[in-house]
Every structure is written in structure tokens, then in C-alpha cells.
Design a protein around this motif. Structure first.
Motif, PDB file in Angstrom:
ATOM      1  N   ALA A  57       3.101   5.898  -2.928  1.00  0.00           N
ATOM      2  CA  ALA A  57       4.317   6.880  -3.046  1.00  0.00           C
ATOM      3  C   ALA A  57       4.203   6.973  -4.735  1.00  0.00           C
ATOM      4  O   ALA A  57       4.527   8.134  -5.176  1.00  0.00           O
ATOM      5  N   GLU A  58       3.873   5.903  -5.349  1.00  0.00           N
ATOM      6  CA  GLU A  58       3.769   6.051  -6.861  1.00  0.00           C
ATOM      7  C   GLU A  58       2.803   6.887  -7.476  1.00  0.00           C
ATOM      8  O   GLU A  58       2.632   7.023  -8.726  1.00  0.00           O
ATOM      9  N   GLY A  59       1.830   7.066  -6.553  1.00  0.00           N
ATOM     10  CA  GLY A  59       0.349   7.481  -6.927  1.00  0.00           C
ATOM     11  C   GLY A  59      -0.297   6.517  -7.962  1.00  0.00           C
ATOM     12  O   GLY A  59      -0.850   7.017  -8.649  1.00  0.00           O
ATOM     13  N   ARG A  60      -0.148   5.346  -7.482  1.00  0.00           N
ATOM     14  CA  ARG A  60      -0.803   4.188  -8.533  1.00  0.00           C
ATOM     15  C   ARG A  60      -1.836   3.527  -7.507  1.00  0.00           C
ATOM     16  O   ARG A  60      -2.326   2.347  -8.202  1.00  0.00           O
ATOM     17  N   HIS A  61      -2.034   4.026  -6.315  1.00  0.00           N
ATOM     18  CA  HIS A  61      -2.977   3.042  -5.593  1.00  0.00           C
ATOM     19  C   HIS A  61      -4.421   3.163  -5.754  1.00  0.00           C
ATOM     20  O   HIS A  61      -5.069   4.354  -5.729  1.00  0.00           O
ATOM     21  N   GLU A  62      -5.124   2.104  -6.435  1.00  0.00           N
ATOM     22  CA  GLU A  62      -6.281   2.220  -6.714  1.00  0.00           C
ATOM     23  C   GLU A  62      -7.497   1.901  -5.861  1.00  0.00           C
ATOM     24  O   GLU A  62      -8.754   1.866  -6.304  1.00  0.00           O
ATOM     25  N   GLY A  63      -7.015   1.608  -4.881  1.00  0.00           N
ATOM     26  CA  GLY A  63      -8.032   1.083  -3.795  1.00  0.00           C
ATOM     27  C   GLY A  63      -7.852   1.912  -2.463  1.00  0.00           C
ATOM     28  O   GLY A  63      -8.105   1.277  -1.367  1.00  0.00           O
ATOM     29  N   LEU A  64      -7.246   2.821  -2.282  1.00  0.00           N
ATOM     30  CA  LEU A  64      -6.801   3.697  -1.318  1.00  0.00           C
ATOM     31  C   LEU A  64      -8.049   4.066  -0.261  1.00  0.00           C
ATOM     32  O   LEU A  64      -8.005   4.007   0.903  1.00  0.00           O
ATOM     33  N   TRP A  65      -9.091   4.051  -1.034  1.00  0.00           N
ATOM     34  CA  TRP A  65     -10.298   4.524  -0.140  1.00  0.00           C
ATOM     35  C   TRP A  65     -10.705   3.488   0.913  1.00  0.00           C
ATOM     36  O   TRP A  65     -11.282   3.894   1.823  1.00  0.00           O
ATOM     37  N   ARG A  66     -10.304   2.315   0.363  1.00  0.00           N
ATOM     38  CA  ARG A  66     -10.689   1.159   1.553  1.00  0.00           C
ATOM     39  C   ARG A  66      -9.639   1.125   2.673  1.00  0.00           C
ATOM     40  O   ARG A  66      -9.998   0.600   3.647  1.00  0.00           O
TER      41      ARG A  66
ATOM     42  N   ASP B 178       0.931  -1.107  -0.028  1.00  0.00           N
ATOM     43  CA  ASP B 178       0.140   0.025  -0.025  1.00  0.00           C
ATOM     44  C   ASP B 178       0.924   1.244   0.027  1.00  0.00           C
ATOM     45  O   ASP B 178       0.494   2.143  -0.624  1.00  0.00           O
ATOM     46  N   LEU B 179       1.932   1.148   0.758  1.00  0.00           N
ATOM     47  CA  LEU B 179       2.667   2.505   0.928  1.00  0.00           C
ATOM     48  C   LEU B 179       3.411   2.552  -0.647  1.00  0.00           C
ATOM     49  O   LEU B 179       3.695   3.796  -0.825  1.00  0.00           O
ATOM     50  N   HIS B 180       4.011   1.542  -1.078  1.00  0.00           N
ATOM     51  CA  HIS B 180       4.624   1.612  -2.314  1.00  0.00           C
ATOM     52  C   HIS B 180       3.845   2.072  -3.101  1.00  0.00           C
ATOM     53  O   HIS B 180       4.174   3.262  -4.025  1.00  0.00           O
ATOM     54  N   LEU B 181       2.667   1.734  -3.596  1.00  0.00           N
ATOM     55  CA  LEU B 181       1.694   2.260  -4.510  1.00  0.00           C
ATOM     56  C   LEU B 181       1.251   3.533  -4.195  1.00  0.00           C
ATOM     57  O   LEU B 181       1.113   4.311  -5.188  1.00  0.00           O
TER      58      LEU B 181
END
Length: 147
Positions: free
Chosen positions: A122-131, A117-120
Motif C-alpha cells: 500500500a505504501e509502494g515500498r515492498h522490495e520483494g513483491l516478486w517473491r 506485505d500488504l502494508h508495504l
């Protein structure tokens, strides 16, 4: 009873300074419950709490009040409970003006964001951050709470 250092209650100085400056990358490493042993080899649960500018802290567990010791003037306190298990506990904080506040220790619970989660993020590519972010009711370590 020995000194705080005898019980592993004192954290590394540079880590503490980074924590109170708001620059520590992993506050769970210092705060909350951590297993330890006393000078005679008995199991302890070392609990560190940080409340900026607090005058005192107490661990409330199983009807007991365990006084915590100040280890940094910015409001870092440490205490220990007997035994290897993490008990159901809360922290009571007293401030210089006499205000007393009781609350769950947020560092008692595991982090809800993992390495991926932290890696994604930082890359701006986390597609489920709302969870993972924002206030939502969830079961975490068998507790149902708003986290």
C-alpha cells in the motif's frame, strides 16, 4: 437435520453482499473451510464456495460427493463435512448451460501475503513483491503447486 443456520453455515448478510459485489476486504473470512459444530455439538468443517452464476456445487472429498446448498443467488454455496480436520477436497461446479468443472478450492489455502506485505504494498515500498505475486511453483501447506 436442522436448518443451515443451525449449523453456522449462513454467513453475515452484509459480508455476503460485499463479497458478491467484489468489495469484501477479506474473502478468506467467508470462503473456504471453517470449523463449526452441529446442533448436537459434533465437530464440522463448514466449506463455502463462490462461483459466479453457478447452478450447483458439490464437495469432492475421500470418494464422497457432498451436495452444497445455495445461500445466495449470485453463486455462493455452503456444505459441511463431519470432523474437525480440513480434508483434501475439490469443488465440482455445475453451470446453467450444463458445463461441469472440477477444481481445487483456492480458499482452502492460507493467504500468501501477510499484513506486513500488504502494508508495504500500500505504501509502494515492498522490495520483494516478486517473491509473492505472479505464477511460481512453491510449497504451500505441504502442497507443491503453481500458485
Amino acid at each position: 437435520m436442522g436448518s443451515l443456520a443451525d449449523f453456522g453455515l449462513v454467513a453475515e448478510g452484509t459480508d455476503v453482499e460485499r463479497l458478491v459485489a467484489g468489495q469484501h476486504h477479506d474473502p478468506h473470512r467467508l470462503l473456504g473451510p471453517h470449523p463449526g459444530r452441529d446442533g448436537e455439538g459434533r465437530d464440522l468443517m463448514v466449506i463455502r464456495g463462490w462461483r459466479p452464476d453457478a447452478a450447483g456445487m458439490v464437495i469432492l472429498a475421500a470418494g464422497q460427493r457432498i451436495r452444497m446448498h445455495r445461500v445466495h443467488p449470485a453463486g455462493l454455496f455452503v456444505g459441511a463435512l463431519e470432523g474437525p480436520d480440513i480434508p483434501d477436497y475439490r469443488l465440482e461446479t455445475t453451470y446453467p448451460d450444463g458445463t461441469v468443472a472440477e477444481a481445487d478450492d483456492p480458499f482452502r489455502f492460507w493467504p500468501t501475503l501477510g499484513g506486513l506485505d500488504l502494508h508495504l504494498l500500500a505504501e509502494g515500498r515492498h522490495e520483494g513483491l516478486w517473491r509473492h505475486l505472479g505464477a511460481q511453483v512453491r510449497v504451500h501447506q505441504s502442497w507443491v503447486r503453481l500458485v
